[in-house]
Write a protein that holds these residues in place. Structure first.
Motif, mmCIF file in Angstrom:
data_model
loop_
_atom_site.group_PDB
_atom_site.id
_atom_site.type_symbol
_atom_site.label_atom_id
_atom_site.label_comp_id
_atom_site.label_asym_id
_atom_site.label_seq_id
_atom_site.Cartn_x
_atom_site.Cartn_y
_atom_site.Cartn_z
ATOM 1 N N ILE A 222 0.844 -1.200 0.000
ATOM 2 C CA ILE A 222 0.000 0.000 0.000
ATOM 3 C C ILE A 222 0.880 1.251 0.000
ATOM 4 C CG2 ILE A 222 -1.568 1.361 1.452
ATOM 5 C CD1 ILE A 222 -2.935 -1.324 2.203
ATOM 6 N N GLY A 223 1.936 1.229 0.825
ATOM 7 C CA GLY A 223 2.877 2.350 0.849
ATOM 8 C C GLY A 223 3.606 2.514 -0.473
ATOM 9 N N GLN A 224 4.033 1.398 -1.050
ATOM 10 C CA GLN A 224 4.697 1.424 -2.357
ATOM 11 C C GLN A 224 3.767 1.968 -3.430
ATOM 12 O OE1 GLN A 224 8.050 -0.003 -3.039
ATOM 13 N NE2 GLN A 224 7.796 1.141 -4.921
ATOM 14 N N ASN A 225 2.491 1.640 -3.306
ATOM 15 C CA ASN A 225 1.501 2.093 -4.286
ATOM 16 C C ASN A 225 1.345 3.604 -4.262
ATOM 17 O OD1 ASN A 225 -0.174 1.446 -6.381
ATOM 18 N ND2 ASN A 225 -1.745 0.496 -5.142
ATOM 19 N N VAL A 226 1.466 4.202 -3.086
ATOM 20 C CA VAL A 226 1.412 5.665 -2.995
ATOM 21 C C VAL A 226 2.592 6.273 -3.749
ATOM 22 C CG1 VAL A 226 1.456 7.652 -1.433
ATOM 23 C CG2 VAL A 226 0.221 5.594 -0.773
ATOM 24 N N ILE A 227 3.781 5.697 -3.532
ATOM 25 C CA ILE A 227 4.995 6.243 -4.150
ATOM 26 C C ILE A 227 5.036 5.977 -5.655
ATOM 27 C CG2 ILE A 227 7.522 6.120 -4.174
ATOM 28 C CD1 ILE A 227 7.339 5.253 -1.186
ATOM 29 N N GLY B 8 11.826 8.829 5.245
ATOM 30 C CA GLY B 8 11.181 9.003 3.948
ATOM 31 C C GLY B 8 11.367 10.421 3.438
ATOM 32 N N LEU B 9 11.270 11.383 4.353
ATOM 33 C CA LEU B 9 11.511 12.785 4.002
ATOM 34 C C LEU B 9 12.961 12.997 3.590
ATOM 35 C CD1 LEU B 9 10.507 15.778 4.016
ATOM 36 C CD2 LEU B 9 11.217 15.880 6.403
ATOM 37 N N LEU B 10 13.887 12.387 4.353
ATOM 38 C CA LEU B 10 15.317 12.550 4.060
ATOM 39 C C LEU B 10 15.687 11.972 2.702
ATOM 40 C CD1 LEU B 10 17.281 11.835 7.376
ATOM 41 C CD2 LEU B 10 16.719 14.026 6.333
ATOM 42 N N ILE B 11 15.128 10.807 2.373
ATOM 43 C CA ILE B 11 15.474 10.178 1.089
ATOM 44 C C ILE B 11 14.676 10.823 -0.045
ATOM 45 C CG2 ILE B 11 13.768 8.309 1.274
ATOM 46 C CD1 ILE B 11 17.265 8.029 -0.297
ATOM 47 N N ARG C 105 -7.719 15.946 -2.444
ATOM 48 C CA ARG C 105 -6.941 16.894 -3.249
ATOM 49 C C ARG C 105 -5.532 16.364 -3.503
ATOM 50 N NH1 ARG C 105 -6.807 22.514 -4.068
ATOM 51 N NH2 ARG C 105 -4.706 23.367 -4.266
ATOM 52 N N MET C 106 -4.943 15.754 -2.458
ATOM 53 C CA MET C 106 -3.587 15.220 -2.609
ATOM 54 C C MET C 106 -3.549 14.085 -3.618
ATOM 55 S SD MET C 106 -1.089 13.575 0.269
ATOM 56 C CE MET C 106 0.385 12.680 -0.235
ATOM 57 N N GLY C 107 -4.548 13.197 -3.558
ATOM 58 C CA GLY C 107 -4.609 12.093 -4.511
ATOM 59 C C GLY C 107 -4.730 12.579 -5.944
ATOM 60 N N ARG C 108 -5.548 13.586 -6.153
ATOM 61 C CA ARG C 108 -5.706 14.152 -7.508
ATOM 62 C C ARG C 108 -4.419 14.806 -7.971
ATOM 63 N NH1 ARG C 108 -10.590 15.940 -5.094
ATOM 64 N NH2 ARG C 108 -9.930 18.130 -5.137
ATOM 65 N N LYS D 10 6.459 19.174 -3.328
ATOM 66 C CA LYS D 10 5.713 18.947 -2.088
ATOM 67 C C LYS D 10 4.950 17.636 -2.131
ATOM 68 C CE LYS D 10 1.776 21.099 -1.203
ATOM 69 N NZ LYS D 10 0.795 22.145 -0.826
ATOM 70 N N TYR D 11 4.255 17.384 -3.217
ATOM 71 C CA TYR D 11 3.425 16.176 -3.277
ATOM 72 C C TYR D 11 4.255 14.907 -3.422
ATOM 73 C CZ TYR D 11 -0.797 18.956 -3.254
ATOM 74 O OH TYR D 11 -1.809 19.802 -2.876
ATOM 75 N N LYS D 12 5.381 14.992 -4.103
ATOM 76 C CA LYS D 12 6.258 13.822 -4.192
ATOM 77 C C LYS D 12 6.845 13.473 -2.829
ATOM 78 C CE LYS D 12 7.790 13.674 -9.005
ATOM 79 N NZ LYS D 12 8.968 13.698 -9.893
ATOM 80 N N VAL D 13 7.217 14.508 -2.074
ATOM 81 C CA VAL D 13 7.743 14.273 -0.724
ATOM 82 C C VAL D 13 6.651 13.689 0.165
ATOM 83 C CG1 VAL D 13 8.611 15.411 1.355
ATOM 84 C CG2 VAL D 13 9.574 15.993 -0.866
ATOM 85 N N TYR D 14 5.430 14.203 0.042
ATOM 86 C CA TYR D 14 4.305 13.645 0.790
ATOM 87 C C TYR D 14 4.150 12.149 0.502
ATOM 88 C CZ TYR D 14 2.393 18.206 2.248
ATOM 89 O OH TYR D 14 2.193 19.427 2.837
#
Length: 304
Positions: free
Chosen positions: A20-25, A73-76, A159-162, A183-187
């Motif tokens: 699920i986390g990988q799917n977000v990225i 995750g933020l650092l990388i 909004r973030m998903g879109r 911003k959204y890629k880091v999120y």
């Protein structure tokens, strides 16, 4: 046999959280990252160190594991956002290997290659969730997966998903529409890392021990296979992909062929799955989940 099948289901749930986390990225952010094993390891060791060495309860270590993983995750995420495709994959793969080597060599904190043993079992309302009695632990894992799936489904319609979908489809067009791509890629990296950290916590209290050798490059490859197999941009598909990949992983043991099939069989099979899926069905088994947005209601469409 039932006990072994329950084991597969538990690991399917733990890996489903990482998928699920990988799917977000990857599925929503469009970034080919191979660092879930690193976040998984950080979450596992955060829970192991705090519970075994400092007496924290599992539930107290859980948010800490998620926050530390999110921080990494933020650092990388920040320095690698200028990279794309293969270069991003190599950079994130390097992060996972760095984490494993640090865990292997920081003896004073992680006990080096010996790892951390005797992690306390989780308890809730006085009831001990014993990993050796797998039904209760499986129920806990299912609840975690259900909550994560629900929250990320809501996220996909937000909004973030879109914004992430727009960035994945065309970064230049998204930027011209005023979307802050960085911003959204880091999120996406932070969210993907935090859920992998939670999966790591569950792994630690299920196995009751952690060692650096568990968190290899193959873990990240497995998670990517789960997302690709099920369907990128589809959280339910990631869960299905996790179950199928776990069944494939334990296929030699299930069929009694573990003495015949070599250990490298899994690596060959995962590579073959990625190649076949990319050629014949790049959208995955279920395909991408489409959403239409209007007055807060999401509508699921077919796959492309």
């Amino acid at each position: 046999m039932l006990n072994f099948f329950l084991l597969i289901l538990i690991y399917s749930g733990i890996y489903a959280l990482m998928a699920i986390g990988q799917n977000v990225i990857t599925g929503y952010g469009g970034m080919l990252a191979l660092c879930q094993a690193g976040f998984f390891a950080i979450g596992s060791y955060a829970t192991a160190i705090l519970s075994a060495n400092y007496g924290w309860s599992f539930w107290a270590t859980l948010p800490v594991a998620a926050l530390i993983s999110a921080f990494f995750g933020l650092l990388i995420g920040l320095p690698t956002l200028r990279l794309k495709g293969d270069y991003l994959a190599i950079a994130t793969l390097g992060f996972g290997e760095i984490v494993r080597n640090v865990l292997n060599n920081w003896d004073s904190l992680t006990n080096g290659p010996m790892g951390i043993q005797k992690i306390p079992m989780p308890t809730i309302f006085g009831f001990t969730i014993n990993p050796y009695k797998k039904w209760a632990f499986l129920l806990m894992v299912i609840i975690f997966v259900a909550i994560a799936s629900f929250l990320f489904q809501r996220l996909a319609r937000s909004r973030m998903g879109r914004a992430l979908t727009a960035v994945r489809e065309d970064e230049i067009a998204a930027q011209s529409m005023g979307i802050n791509i960085t911003k959204y890629k880091v999120y996406a990296f932070v969210l993907g890392a935090s859920v992998a950290g939670i999966a790591g916590s569950l792994q630690a209290v299920f196995s009751l021990s952690v060692t650096p050798g568990t968190y290899t490059f193959m873990v990240s490859v497995m998670v990517l296979c789960m997302v690709v197999l099920g369907g990128m941009g589809n959280f339910k598909a990631a869960i299905i992909g996790a179950f199928i990949i776990q069944m494939i992983s334990y296929f030699p043991q299930l069929t009694g062929l573990s003495g015949v099939i070599p250990p490298q069989f899994k690596q060959i099979l995962f590579g073959l799955i990625l190649v076949v899926m990319m050629i014949w069905r790049p959208q995955g088994i279920l395909g991408r989940e489409e959403h239409s947005y209007g007055r807060g209601h999401g509508h699921k469409g077919g796959s492309k």
